[in-house]
Write a protein that holds these residues in place. Structure first.
Motif, PDB file in Angstrom:
ATOM      1  N   ARG A   1      70.732   8.105  48.194  1.00 21.20           N
ATOM      2  CA  ARG A   1      70.515   8.347  46.761  1.00 21.20           C
ATOM      3  C   ARG A   1      70.708   7.113  45.884  1.00 21.20           C
ATOM      4  NH1 ARG A   1      75.750  11.378  44.251  1.00 21.20           N
ATOM      5  NH2 ARG A   1      77.242   9.899  45.058  1.00 21.20           N
ATOM      6  N   GLU A   2      71.544   6.176  46.295  1.00 24.34           N
ATOM      7  CA  GLU A   2      71.785   4.973  45.499  1.00 24.34           C
ATOM      8  C   GLU A   2      70.675   3.962  45.762  1.00 24.34           C
ATOM      9  OE1 GLU A   2      74.052   4.639  43.215  1.00 24.34           O
ATOM     10  OE2 GLU A   2      75.162   6.488  43.666  1.00 24.34           O
ATOM     11  N   ALA A   3      69.890   3.654  44.734  1.00 23.99           N
ATOM     12  CA  ALA A   3      68.715   2.784  44.902  1.00 23.99           C
ATOM     13  C   ALA A   3      69.077   1.422  45.488  1.00 23.99           C
ATOM     14  CB  ALA A   3      68.000   2.610  43.563  1.00 23.99           C
ATOM     15  N   ARG A   4      70.168   0.836  45.034  1.00 27.62           N
ATOM     16  CA  ARG A   4      70.558  -0.490  45.529  1.00 27.62           C
ATOM     17  C   ARG A   4      70.927  -0.448  47.011  1.00 27.62           C
ATOM     18  NH1 ARG A   4      75.544  -3.956  43.979  1.00 27.62           N
ATOM     19  NH2 ARG A   4      76.338  -1.908  43.480  1.00 27.62           N
ATOM     20  N   VAL A   5      71.586   0.624  47.428  1.00 25.47           N
ATOM     21  CA  VAL A   5      71.968   0.780  48.831  1.00 25.47           C
ATOM     22  C   VAL A   5      70.725   1.052  49.681  1.00 25.47           C
ATOM     23  CG1 VAL A   5      73.404   2.117  50.425  1.00 25.47           C
ATOM     24  CG2 VAL A   5      74.279   1.564  48.148  1.00 25.47           C
ATOM     25  N   ALA A   6      69.801   1.866  49.161  1.00 23.20           N
ATOM     26  CA  ALA A   6      68.540   2.136  49.866  1.00 23.20           C
ATOM     27  C   ALA A   6      67.753   0.836  50.054  1.00 23.20           C
ATOM     28  CB  ALA A   6      67.713   3.169  49.100  1.00 23.20           C
ATOM     29  N   ARG A   7      67.736  -0.027  49.034  1.00 28.64           N
ATOM     30  CA  ARG A   7      67.048  -1.324  49.157  1.00 28.64           C
ATOM     31  C   ARG A   7      67.686  -2.183  50.246  1.00 28.64           C
ATOM     32  NH1 ARG A   7      66.774  -1.002  43.697  1.00 28.64           N
ATOM     33  NH2 ARG A   7      68.532  -2.401  43.375  1.00 28.64           N
ATOM     34  N   ALA A   8      69.009  -2.142  50.348  1.00 29.21           N
ATOM     35  CA  ALA A   8      69.704  -2.916  51.391  1.00 29.21           C
ATOM     36  C   ALA A   8      69.288  -2.418  52.782  1.00 29.21           C
ATOM     37  CB  ALA A   8      71.221  -2.818  51.213  1.00 29.21           C
ATOM     38  N   ILE A   9      69.126  -1.100  52.948  1.00 32.45           N
ATOM     39  CA  ILE A   9      68.656  -0.565  54.239  1.00 32.45           C
ATOM     40  C   ILE A   9      67.248  -1.080  54.514  1.00 32.45           C
ATOM     41  CG2 ILE A   9      68.043   1.507  55.539  1.00 32.45           C
ATOM     42  CD1 ILE A   9      70.184   3.012  53.864  1.00 32.45           C
ATOM     43  N   GLU A  10      66.359  -1.010  53.509  1.00 34.12           N
ATOM     44  CA  GLU A  10      64.990  -1.498  53.688  1.00 34.12           C
ATOM     45  C   GLU A  10      64.976  -2.973  54.068  1.00 34.12           C
ATOM     46  OE1 GLU A  10      63.396  -0.472  49.839  1.00 34.12           O
ATOM     47  OE2 GLU A  10      62.461   1.357  50.625  1.00 34.12           O
ATOM     48  N   GLN A  11      65.817  -3.766  53.431  1.00 35.69           N
ATOM     49  CA  GLN A  11      65.871  -5.198  53.732  1.00 35.69           C
ATOM     50  C   GLN A  11      66.372  -5.443  55.150  1.00 35.69           C
ATOM     51  OE1 GLN A  11      68.274  -6.458  50.427  1.00 35.69           O
ATOM     52  NE2 GLN A  11      66.518  -6.550  49.031  1.00 35.69           N
ATOM     53  N   ASN A  12      67.382  -4.670  55.577  1.00 33.71           N
ATOM     54  CA  ASN A  12      67.879  -4.808  56.947  1.00 33.71           C
ATOM     55  C   ASN A  12      66.803  -4.415  57.957  1.00 33.71           C
ATOM     56  OD1 ASN A  12      70.560  -5.840  56.674  1.00 33.71           O
ATOM     57  ND2 ASN A  12      71.243  -3.827  55.982  1.00 33.71           N
ATOM     58  N   LEU A  13      66.086  -3.333  57.685  1.00 35.30           N
ATOM     59  CA  LEU A  13      65.005  -2.907  58.585  1.00 35.30           C
ATOM     60  C   LEU A  13      63.929  -3.988  58.688  1.00 35.30           C
ATOM     61  CD1 LEU A  13      64.619   0.833  57.504  1.00 35.30           C
ATOM     62  CD2 LEU A  13      65.472   0.003  59.715  1.00 35.30           C
ATOM     63  N   ALA A  14      63.557  -4.572  57.551  1.00 33.23           N
ATOM     64  CA  ALA A  14      62.530  -5.622  57.555  1.00 33.23           C
ATOM     65  C   ALA A  14      63.020  -6.855  58.309  1.00 33.23           C
ATOM     66  CB  ALA A  14      62.146  -5.977  56.117  1.00 33.23           C
ATOM     67  N   ARG A  15      64.230  -7.277  58.033  1.00 34.00           N
ATOM     68  CA  ARG A  15      64.775  -8.471  58.694  1.00 34.00           C
ATOM     69  C   ARG A  15      64.879  -8.279  60.200  1.00 34.00           C
ATOM     70  NH1 ARG A  15      69.787  -9.428  59.980  1.00 34.00           N
ATOM     71  NH2 ARG A  15      70.631  -7.839  58.608  1.00 34.00           N
ATOM     72  N   LEU A  16      65.194  -7.045  60.629  1.00 38.13           N
ATOM     73  CA  LEU A  16      65.335  -6.746  62.060  1.00 38.13           C
ATOM     74  C   LEU A  16      64.022  -6.297  62.702  1.00 38.13           C
ATOM     75  CD1 LEU A  16      68.778  -4.914  61.850  1.00 38.13           C
ATOM     76  CD2 LEU A  16      68.358  -7.236  62.696  1.00 38.13           C
ATOM     77  N   LYS A  17      62.951  -6.301  61.898  1.00 35.64           N
ATOM     78  CA  LYS A  17      61.611  -5.926  62.375  1.00 35.64           C
ATOM     79  C   LYS A  17      61.585  -4.518  62.974  1.00 35.64           C
ATOM     80  CE  LYS A  17      60.235 -10.726  63.223  1.00 35.64           C
ATOM     81  NZ  LYS A  17      61.170 -11.325  62.341  1.00 35.64           N
TER      82      LYS A  17
END
Length: 192
Positions: free
Chosen positions: A86-102
Protein backbone atom coordinates in the motif's frame (compact mmCIF):
# COMPACT_ATOMS: atom_id res chain seq x y z
CA UNK A 1 4.69 -4.82 10.65
CA UNK A 2 6.92 -3.88 13.56
CA UNK A 3 10.01 -1.74 13.21
CA UNK A 4 13.26 -3.67 13.45
CA UNK A 5 16.75 -2.73 12.47
CA UNK A 6 17.98 -4.21 9.23
CA UNK A 7 21.60 -3.76 10.34
CA UNK A 8 21.86 -7.35 11.56
CA UNK A 9 21.03 -8.55 8.03
CA UNK A 10 23.76 -6.49 6.40
CA UNK A 11 24.28 -2.79 5.84
CA UNK A 12 21.54 -0.51 7.20
CA UNK A 13 18.73 -0.28 4.68
CA UNK A 14 19.61 -3.60 3.04
CA UNK A 15 18.73 -7.24 3.59
CA UNK A 16 19.96 -10.29 1.75
CA UNK A 17 18.31 -13.12 -0.16
CA UNK A 18 19.32 -16.35 1.54
CA UNK A 19 18.87 -19.00 -1.15
CA UNK A 20 18.29 -19.89 -4.76
CA UNK A 21 19.56 -18.18 -7.91
CA UNK A 22 19.71 -14.78 -6.19
CA UNK A 23 21.48 -16.05 -3.07
CA UNK A 24 23.39 -13.28 -1.25
CA UNK A 25 21.83 -10.56 -3.42
CA UNK A 26 21.04 -7.47 -1.39
CA UNK A 27 17.66 -5.77 -1.38
CA UNK A 28 17.45 -2.05 -0.80
CA UNK A 29 14.91 -1.34 1.94
CA UNK A 30 12.97 1.92 1.97
CA UNK A 31 13.39 3.95 5.14
CA UNK A 32 9.82 3.78 6.39
CA UNK A 33 8.64 3.80 10.01
CA UNK A 34 7.02 0.49 10.92
CA UNK A 35 8.57 -1.50 8.07
CA UNK A 36 9.51 -4.91 9.50
CA UNK A 37 11.39 -7.34 7.26
CA UNK A 38 10.69 -10.99 8.08
CA UNK A 39 13.56 -12.30 10.19
CA UNK A 40 16.18 -14.17 8.20
CA UNK A 41 15.69 -17.24 10.40
CA UNK A 42 11.94 -17.35 9.66
CA UNK A 43 12.56 -16.86 5.93
CA UNK A 44 15.06 -19.70 5.87
CA UNK A 45 12.71 -22.01 7.79
CA UNK A 46 9.76 -21.12 5.55
CA UNK A 47 11.64 -21.80 2.33
CA UNK A 48 13.02 -25.07 3.68
CA UNK A 49 9.38 -26.09 4.22
CA UNK A 50 8.45 -24.93 0.71
CA UNK A 51 11.43 -26.50 -1.11
CA UNK A 52 9.41 -29.41 -2.58
CA UNK A 53 6.67 -27.17 -4.05
CA UNK A 54 8.06 -23.69 -4.74
CA UNK A 55 9.31 -24.41 -8.26
CA UNK A 56 6.66 -23.24 -10.72
CA UNK A 57 4.34 -21.89 -8.00
CA UNK A 58 2.11 -18.87 -8.52
CA UNK A 59 2.68 -16.67 -5.46
CA UNK A 60 0.77 -13.75 -3.94
CA UNK A 61 2.80 -11.60 -1.51
CA UNK A 62 0.19 -9.52 0.35
CA UNK A 63 1.36 -6.57 2.46
CA UNK A 64 4.73 -7.19 0.80
CA UNK A 65 6.74 -4.59 2.71
CA UNK A 66 10.35 -5.08 1.62
CA UNK A 67 9.32 -7.77 -0.87
CA UNK A 68 11.91 -10.12 0.65
CA UNK A 69 9.51 -13.09 0.90
CA UNK A 70 8.30 -12.78 -2.70
CA UNK A 71 11.78 -12.17 -4.11
CA UNK A 72 13.03 -15.16 -2.14
CA UNK A 73 10.25 -17.20 -3.81
CA UNK A 74 11.37 -15.99 -7.26
CA UNK A 75 14.97 -16.82 -6.39
CA UNK A 76 13.91 -20.37 -5.59
CA UNK A 77 11.97 -20.94 -8.82
CA UNK A 78 8.44 -19.58 -8.36
CA UNK A 79 6.76 -19.04 -11.74
CA UNK A 80 5.42 -15.64 -10.76
CA UNK A 81 4.93 -13.37 -7.76
CA UNK A 82 2.27 -10.69 -7.41
CA UNK A 83 3.41 -8.17 -4.78
CA UNK A 84 0.80 -5.97 -3.07
CA UNK A 85 2.07 -3.03 -1.03
CA UNK A 86 0.00 0.00 0.00
CA UNK A 87 2.87 2.44 0.59
CA UNK A 88 3.84 3.87 -2.81
CA UNK A 89 7.46 4.53 -1.85
CA UNK A 90 7.90 0.97 -0.55
CA UNK A 91 6.20 -0.46 -3.67
CA UNK A 92 8.66 1.54 -5.82
CA UNK A 93 11.58 0.05 -3.86
CA UNK A 94 10.26 -3.47 -4.64
CA UNK A 95 9.96 -2.55 -8.34
CA UNK A 96 13.51 -1.19 -8.34
CA UNK A 97 14.86 -4.33 -6.66
CA UNK A 98 13.03 -6.54 -9.18
CA UNK A 99 14.46 -4.51 -12.09
CA UNK A 100 17.99 -4.50 -10.69
CA UNK A 101 17.83 -8.28 -10.11
CA UNK A 102 16.27 -8.84 -13.56
CA UNK A 103 13.17 -10.53 -12.17
CA UNK A 104 10.55 -10.05 -14.88
CA UNK A 105 8.14 -12.55 -13.27
CA UNK A 106 7.35 -10.19 -10.40
CA UNK A 107 4.58 -7.57 -10.62
CA UNK A 108 3.84 -4.90 -8.05
CA UNK A 109 0.43 -3.43 -7.21
CA UNK A 110 0.81 -0.23 -5.17
CA UNK A 111 -2.46 -0.45 -3.28
CA UNK A 112 -4.12 -1.57 -0.09
CA UNK A 113 -4.38 -5.38 0.25
CA UNK A 114 -8.10 -5.31 1.07
CA UNK A 115 -8.83 -3.20 -2.02
CA UNK A 116 -6.66 -5.48 -4.17
CA UNK A 117 -8.54 -8.56 -2.97
CA UNK A 118 -11.87 -6.98 -3.93
CA UNK A 119 -10.75 -7.34 -7.57
CA UNK A 120 -11.20 -10.41 -9.74
CA UNK A 121 -9.57 -13.36 -7.99
CA UNK A 122 -6.88 -15.43 -9.69
CA UNK A 123 -5.91 -18.66 -7.90
CA UNK A 124 -2.44 -18.80 -6.35
CA UNK A 125 -0.53 -21.83 -5.11
CA UNK A 126 1.11 -19.92 -2.26
CA UNK A 127 0.05 -16.78 -0.39
CA UNK A 128 2.42 -14.88 1.87
CA UNK A 129 0.26 -13.09 4.44
CA UNK A 130 2.30 -10.75 6.65
CA UNK A 131 0.23 -7.62 7.35
CA UNK A 132 1.40 -4.80 9.62
CA UNK A 133 0.97 -6.25 13.09
CA UNK A 134 -0.65 -3.11 14.52
CA UNK A 135 -3.53 -3.22 12.01
CA UNK A 136 -4.79 -6.72 12.93
CA UNK A 137 -5.84 -7.57 9.35
CA UNK A 138 -5.34 -11.36 9.42
CA UNK A 139 -9.00 -12.37 9.75
CA UNK A 140 -10.32 -9.91 7.15
CA UNK A 141 -7.62 -10.73 4.59
CA UNK A 142 -7.98 -14.48 5.17
CA UNK A 143 -11.73 -14.26 4.55
CA UNK A 144 -11.19 -12.27 1.35
CA UNK A 145 -8.60 -14.77 0.14
CA UNK A 146 -10.90 -17.68 0.84
CA UNK A 147 -14.07 -16.17 -0.63
CA UNK A 148 -12.59 -14.21 -3.54
CA UNK A 149 -11.08 -16.97 -5.67
CA UNK A 150 -7.47 -16.15 -4.73
CA UNK A 151 -6.52 -19.62 -3.51
CA UNK A 152 -5.85 -22.74 -5.56
CA UNK A 153 -7.63 -25.85 -4.29
CA UNK A 154 -4.75 -27.04 -2.07
CA UNK A 155 -2.99 -23.68 -1.68
CA UNK A 156 -0.43 -23.05 1.03
CA UNK A 157 -0.73 -19.90 3.10
CA UNK A 158 2.15 -18.54 5.17
CA UNK A 159 0.92 -16.33 8.01
CA UNK A 160 3.25 -14.19 10.11
CA UNK A 161 1.91 -12.70 13.34
CA UNK A 162 2.98 -11.76 16.86
CA UNK A 163 3.61 -14.80 19.01
CA UNK A 164 1.04 -13.66 21.56
CA UNK A 165 -1.87 -13.15 19.15
CA UNK A 166 -4.48 -15.86 18.64
CA UNK A 167 -5.68 -15.73 15.04
CA UNK A 168 -9.13 -16.56 13.70
CA UNK A 169 -8.56 -18.11 10.29
CA UNK A 170 -10.88 -20.07 7.97
CA UNK A 171 -11.61 -23.53 9.42
CA UNK A 172 -10.42 -25.24 6.23
CA UNK A 173 -6.90 -23.83 6.69
CA UNK A 174 -5.03 -26.65 8.40
CA UNK A 175 -1.81 -25.85 10.25
CA UNK A 176 1.12 -27.72 8.71
CA UNK A 177 4.13 -26.22 10.51
CA UNK A 178 5.10 -23.29 12.67
CA UNK A 179 8.24 -21.60 13.91
CA UNK A 180 9.17 -18.61 16.04
CA UNK A 181 11.82 -15.92 15.86
CA UNK A 182 11.83 -13.35 18.64
CA UNK A 183 8.26 -12.10 19.09
CA UNK A 184 7.12 -13.30 15.66
CA UNK A 185 5.36 -16.55 14.77
CA UNK A 186 5.52 -17.95 11.25
CA UNK A 187 2.89 -20.58 10.43
CA UNK A 188 2.25 -22.51 7.23
CA UNK A 189 -1.33 -23.60 6.52
CA UNK A 190 -2.77 -25.80 3.77
CA UNK A 191 -6.19 -25.12 2.36
CA UNK A 192 -8.30 -28.29 2.49
Amino acid sequence: MVLVSTARHGAPGRIRIIGGSLRNSRLDVADMPGLRPTAERLRETLFNWLAPIISGARVLDLCAGTGALGIEALSRGAASVQFVEREARVARAIEQNLARLKQADGAVAAMDAEAFLRGAGRPHDLVLLDPPFALGLWKALAQQLEQGGWLATAALIYVESPRTVTLTLPPNWQLQRESHAGDARGALYRRT
